[in-house]
Design a protein around this motif. Structure first.
Motif, PDB file in Angstrom:
ATOM      1  N   THR A   1      60.990 -29.293  28.118  1.00 12.79           N
ATOM      2  CA  THR A   1      60.206 -28.754  27.078  1.00 12.79           C
ATOM      3  C   THR A   1      60.361 -27.375  27.035  1.00 12.79           C
ATOM      4  O   THR A   1      60.338 -26.829  25.890  1.00 12.79           O
ATOM      5  N   ALA A   2      60.146 -26.666  28.089  1.00 12.52           N
ATOM      6  CA  ALA A   2      60.231 -25.028  28.179  1.00 12.52           C
ATOM      7  C   ALA A   2      61.464 -24.606  27.666  1.00 12.52           C
ATOM      8  O   ALA A   2      61.554 -23.842  26.924  1.00 12.52           O
ATOM      9  N   SER A   3      62.635 -25.515  27.999  1.00 13.80           N
ATOM     10  CA  SER A   3      63.844 -24.970  27.634  1.00 13.80           C
ATOM     11  C   SER A   3      64.282 -25.179  26.339  1.00 13.80           C
ATOM     12  O   SER A   3      64.660 -24.226  25.370  1.00 13.80           O
ATOM     13  N   LEU A   4      63.584 -26.489  25.542  1.00 11.92           N
ATOM     14  CA  LEU A   4      63.674 -26.532  24.358  1.00 11.92           C
ATOM     15  C   LEU A   4      62.963 -25.343  23.401  1.00 11.92           C
ATOM     16  O   LEU A   4      63.353 -24.994  22.303  1.00 11.92           O
ATOM     17  N   ASP A   5      61.679 -25.197  23.955  1.00 10.82           N
ATOM     18  CA  ASP A   5      60.887 -24.085  22.987  1.00 10.82           C
ATOM     19  C   ASP A   5      61.430 -22.758  23.184  1.00 10.82           C
ATOM     20  O   ASP A   5      61.564 -22.198  22.230  1.00 10.82           O
ATOM     21  N   ALA A   6      61.942 -22.404  24.287  1.00 10.13           N
ATOM     22  CA  ALA A   6      62.806 -21.114  24.292  1.00 10.13           C
ATOM     23  C   ALA A   6      63.860 -21.084  23.286  1.00 10.13           C
ATOM     24  O   ALA A   6      64.039 -20.135  22.829  1.00 10.13           O
ATOM     25  N   ARG A   7      64.457 -22.180  23.153  1.00 14.26           N
ATOM     26  CA  ARG A   7      65.736 -22.196  22.278  1.00 14.26           C
ATOM     27  C   ARG A   7      65.180 -22.163  20.922  1.00 14.26           C
ATOM     28  O   ARG A   7      66.067 -21.433  20.113  1.00 14.26           O
ATOM     29  N   ARG A   8      64.218 -22.885  20.584  1.00 15.18           N
ATOM     30  CA  ARG A   8      63.624 -22.950  19.349  1.00 15.18           C
ATOM     31  C   ARG A   8      63.100 -21.280  18.781  1.00 15.18           C
ATOM     32  O   ARG A   8      63.365 -20.888  17.826  1.00 15.18           O
ATOM     33  N   SER A   9      62.390 -20.882  19.865  1.00 14.84           N
ATOM     34  CA  SER A   9      62.040 -19.497  19.801  1.00 14.84           C
ATOM     35  C   SER A   9      63.092 -18.294  19.423  1.00 14.84           C
ATOM     36  O   SER A   9      63.100 -17.568  18.644  1.00 14.84           O
ATOM     37  N   GLN A  10      64.202 -18.718  20.132  1.00 16.62           N
ATOM     38  CA  GLN A  10      65.407 -17.946  19.990  1.00 16.62           C
ATOM     39  C   GLN A  10      66.016 -17.980  18.435  1.00 16.62           C
ATOM     40  O   GLN A  10      66.442 -16.973  17.992  1.00 16.62           O
ATOM     41  N   LEU A  11      66.185 -19.017  18.023  1.00 17.01           N
ATOM     42  CA  LEU A  11      66.510 -19.461  16.857  1.00 17.01           C
ATOM     43  C   LEU A  11      65.733 -18.831  15.573  1.00 17.01           C
ATOM     44  O   LEU A  11      66.025 -18.262  14.742  1.00 17.01           O
ATOM     45  N   HIS A  12      64.124 -18.858  16.004  1.00 16.85           N
ATOM     46  CA  HIS A  12      63.283 -18.327  14.923  1.00 16.85           C
ATOM     47  C   HIS A  12      63.719 -16.696  14.956  1.00 16.85           C
ATOM     48  O   HIS A  12      63.669 -16.142  13.889  1.00 16.85           O
ATOM     49  N   GLN A  13      63.858 -16.190  16.008  1.00 12.58           N
ATOM     50  CA  GLN A  13      64.016 -14.499  16.130  1.00 12.58           C
ATOM     51  C   GLN A  13      65.317 -14.286  15.397  1.00 12.58           C
ATOM     52  O   GLN A  13      65.618 -13.242  14.626  1.00 12.58           O
ATOM     53  N   GLN A  14      66.410 -15.105  15.754  1.00 13.69           N
ATOM     54  CA  GLN A  14      67.700 -14.848  15.056  1.00 13.69           C
ATOM     55  C   GLN A  14      67.648 -15.009  13.602  1.00 13.69           C
ATOM     56  O   GLN A  14      68.280 -14.099  12.807  1.00 13.69           O
ATOM     57  N   ARG A  15      66.775 -15.910  12.857  1.00 19.02           N
ATOM     58  CA  ARG A  15      66.600 -16.163  11.702  1.00 19.02           C
ATOM     59  C   ARG A  15      65.988 -14.914  11.034  1.00 19.02           C
ATOM     60  O   ARG A  15      66.276 -14.397  10.057  1.00 19.02           O
ATOM     61  N   ALA A  16      64.903 -14.521  11.882  1.00 20.61           N
ATOM     62  CA  ALA A  16      63.991 -13.266  11.349  1.00 20.61           C
ATOM     63  C   ALA A  16      64.919 -12.090  11.387  1.00 20.61           C
ATOM     64  O   ALA A  16      64.678 -11.128  10.429  1.00 20.61           O
ATOM     65  N   SER A  17      65.950 -11.729  12.399  1.00 19.02           N
ATOM     66  CA  SER A  17      66.557 -10.620  12.297  1.00 19.02           C
ATOM     67  C   SER A  17      67.919 -10.800  11.364  1.00 19.02           C
ATOM     68  O   SER A  17      68.427  -9.646  10.897  1.00 19.02           O
ATOM     69  N   ARG A  18      68.249 -11.767  10.830  1.00 13.72           N
ATOM     70  CA  ARG A  18      69.598 -12.158   9.954  1.00 13.72           C
ATOM     71  C   ARG A  18      69.224 -11.471   8.492  1.00 13.72           C
ATOM     72  O   ARG A  18      70.185 -11.052   8.034  1.00 13.72           O
ATOM     73  N   GLY A  19      68.229 -11.599   8.256  1.00 17.95           N
ATOM     74  CA  GLY A  19      67.729 -11.268   6.735  1.00 17.95           C
ATOM     75  C   GLY A  19      67.738 -12.432   5.904  1.00 17.95           C
ATOM     76  O   GLY A  19      67.938 -13.627   6.194  1.00 17.95           O
ATOM     77  N   VAL A  20      67.514 -12.298   4.610  1.00 15.63           N
ATOM     78  CA  VAL A  20      67.262 -13.285   3.592  1.00 15.63           C
ATOM     79  C   VAL A  20      68.623 -13.609   2.526  1.00 15.63           C
ATOM     80  O   VAL A  20      68.189 -14.422   1.643  1.00 15.63           O
ATOM     81  N   ASP A  21      69.624 -13.154   2.758  1.00 16.93           N
ATOM     82  CA  ASP A  21      70.757 -13.458   1.890  1.00 16.93           C
ATOM     83  C   ASP A  21      71.396 -14.867   2.302  1.00 16.93           C
ATOM     84  O   ASP A  21      71.184 -15.317   3.264  1.00 16.93           O
TER      85      ASP A  21
END
Length: 132
Positions: free
Chosen positions: A91-111
Motif C-alpha cells: 500500500t505504501a509503495s502504491l501510494d508513493a507511485r500515485r503521489s509521484q504520478l500526481h507531481q509529474q502531471r502537475a509539473s508537465r503543464g496543461v497542453d
C-alpha cells in the motif's frame, strides 16, 4: 430406541448437480505474482514493491514454513502478521507511485500532449494494479 424423526423438517438430499467445493490452491514457498486478465508480466508487478521489503517478506515466509511442524499455531499467527505487513508495504509503495504520478502531471503543464503523457502513465499504473 430410535429417536423420532421430525416430519416438519424435510431432509435435504444431494442433488445430481451438487458439486463438492473446489480444493484450495496449493501454497507456494515464494510469492507468486500472476496477472489475472491484463497480461502484466510478473517482473512489472514485482517492481511495485520496495526491493528490501520484498526480500525481507520472502525470507520471513520461508522461515515460517520451516517452523510450521514445530509450532503450527504460532506460525499461523506469524503468517497473519506477515501478510498484514506485506499489505501495508505494498500500500505504501502504491501510494508513493500515485503521489509521484500526481507531481509529474502537475509539473508537465496543461497542453494536450503533456496530458496525454500523464494519461498514459496513469493507464500503465492502473494496469499494473489491476494485474495483481
Amino acid at each position: 430406541m430410535q429417536p423420532e424423526a421430525d416430519e416438519s423438517v424435510p431432509e435435504l438430499a444431494a442433488q445430481p448437480d451438487d458439486e463438492p467445493p473446489a480444493p484450495a490452491p496449493p501454497l507456494s514457498p515464494q510469492i507468486n505474482f500472476r496477472a489475472n486478465t491484463g497480461g502484466t508480466p510478473a517482473a512489472t508487478l514485482a517492481s511495485m514493491w520496495n526491493d528490501s521489503d520484498r526480500q525481507r517478506i520472502r525470507g520471513r515466509w520461508q522461515e515460517l514454513q520451516a517452523k510450521f511442524l514445530d509450532d503450527p499455531h504460532l506460525v499461523a499467527g506469524e503468517a497473519e502478521r506477515l501478510v498484514q505487513e506485506a499489505v501495508a508495504s505494498l500500500t505504501a509503495s502504491l501510494d508513493a507511485r500515485r503521489s509521484q504520478l500526481h507531481q509529474q502531471r502537475a509539473s508537465r503543464g496543461v497542453d494536450t500532449e503533456n496530458l496525454r503523457a500523464s494519461l498514459r502513465d496513469y493507464r500503465e499504473f492502473l494496469d499494473r494494479i489491476l494485474g495483481l
